[in-house]
Design an enzyme around this catalytic site. Structure first.
Site, PDB file in Angstrom:
ATOM      1  CG  ASP A  38      -2.010  -1.058   1.140  1.00 26.52           C
ATOM      2  OD1 ASP A  38      -2.160  -1.708   0.086  1.00 26.52           O
ATOM      3  OD2 ASP A  38      -2.696  -1.255   2.163  1.00 26.52           O
ATOM      4  CE1 TYR A  87      -2.519  -7.911   5.779  1.00 28.10           C
ATOM      5  CE2 TYR A  87      -1.016  -7.774   7.643  1.00 28.10           C
ATOM      6  CZ  TYR A  87      -1.236  -7.735   6.282  1.00 28.10           C
ATOM      7  OH  TYR A  87      -0.182  -7.542   5.435  1.00 28.10           O
TER       8      TYR A  87
END
Length: 181
Positions: A38, A87
């Site tokens: 990201d 996650y």
């Protein structure tokens, strides 16, 4: 934020270094065992292109998107925080499988290898690993489809990506599934 601070300060910090600093902040301050995808995408994206990113070497390729293609970004209007999600658990599952397969990371194996060793793996970990290795292959195929202007193939790969994320990685939501549908 790093890009804004850099601009306000009138400096020109290397964007890769900014991305790595942002990743480090997320890992050490927020507690998220994130990768750098990201951050490098934010630091490297160019209008009219998709970014093909190698998160190990940090090599990037700008893949032109055909001019007649429009991407639509939709918001599910749901909120989640990665630090309170699974996650880190999913990432740990992938690391366990890589260790079991004797490789540094799942990018070093293919789906056939995961399938051959399936019975040696925890079933949930195996599904997580299958998602990662098939997703890696889909990313490369998607870049090829964009280069060839084959938007139908690109779209099919995006649908497969979501299905794998939903079914093997178990990282979706009813709202996201509805949007994809």
């Amino acid at each position: 934020a790093g890009l804004v601070f850099d601009q306000v300060a009138g400096t020109s910090t290397d964007r890769t270094q900014l991305a790595l600093a942002a990743q480090r902040a997320e890992q050490e301050w927020v507690g998220m065992a994130c990768g750098v995808m990201d951050q490098l995408t934010v630091a490297s994206a160019q209008a009219g292109h998709a970014l093909l990113l190698d998160c190990r070497s940090l090599e990037r390729e700008q893949v032109p998107v055909p001019r007649d293609v429009v991407f639509v970004v939709l918001d599910t209007s749901t909120r989640r925080e990665l630090t309170s999600s699974a996650y880190n658990d999913r990432r740990a599952a992938c690391e366990r499988v890589a260790a079991r397969l004797g490789v540094p990371a799942l990018r070093d194996v293919d789906a056939d290898e995961v399938q051959r060793r399936w019975d040696d793996l925890d079933p949930t970990d195996a599904r997580r690993a299958r998602h990662v290795v098939t997703e890696n292959a889909r990313v490369l195929a998607a870049a090829d489809a964009l280069r060839a202007g084959d938007i139908a193939a690109f779209g099919a790969l995006m649908t497969e990506s979501h299905e794998s994320l939903r079914d093997d990685f178990e990282s979706s939501s009813p709202e996201l599934d509805a949007i994809v549908e």
